[in-house]
Design a protein around this motif. Sequence first.
Motif: not given
Length: 264
Positions: A171-184, A206-216
């Motif tokens: 699930q974290a890998m799917e979230n990484a793609i959504e957040a535009d992270a390079h890897d997790v 950008k990635v930090t903001t997206q992760l927060k929006n995804l509940g991290y």
Amino acid sequence: MSYRLNILLFNKYKNVLIQESKRYAGHSKWQNIKSTKQSHDTAKSLLFKTLASKMKIIAEETGNPDPDFNPKLASVVDQAKKANMPASTLKTILNRIQNNQADGQIHIVTAHTNVGVVLILYIATTNLAPIKINISTILRKANAKVSDTSVLSMFDCASYIAASKDCTLDQAMENAIEADAHDVEEGKHKDNKCFMFKADFLFPEKVTTQLKNLGYEILSTENKCIPTATVEPSEEELTYINKLKQKLFEIREIKKIEDNIASS
């Protein structure tokens, strides 16, 4: 009889064999095209990251994040345009640089020593110029010097975001793609399980903001430069490097020093 049967069987199935052969040949060709595209995309991404780092460092060194009034920065912006960097990406990079400078974010200064060791200095200040003069003085006395941003190509530089969420690695890998992270990957933060997301060097926002929006829950953010090739100095050379680092750390604005020395 057996011979005739073999002929009949061959005639019956040869078209199937030909079609299968074509299908696998087409599949192989597609794989080759995909592999070539992935290599091209990776090289392009690395080039864009290198150019973004150059822009940030030049803006910090000169104190001017506006390419219209900064010829050195304008030159790198032209390189980015010639490399077909999307206009929206270039605009985002320049906006981040300007916002970071306004907030007094971490600055990077790189240095070459006379024993082949490269140093990356992380400096927290709103006024880099006088700090850089002090650094240059210390380096000169140690037969070392400030280097340009090209040395960053010798490292894998990224921002690592430690984040927590009750989910699986898949699930974290799917979230990484959504957040535009390079890897997790799974990691630890103060002995507690977490996920380590890899983002653009010096630009994790950008990635930090997206992760927060995804509940991290964001636990920490750290910039790291991991050498892609290392050097192994002698004991005498290592003593020299350690003394140089100690001297540099006397500048209180220097928060961290990384290098390309092989781990013992």
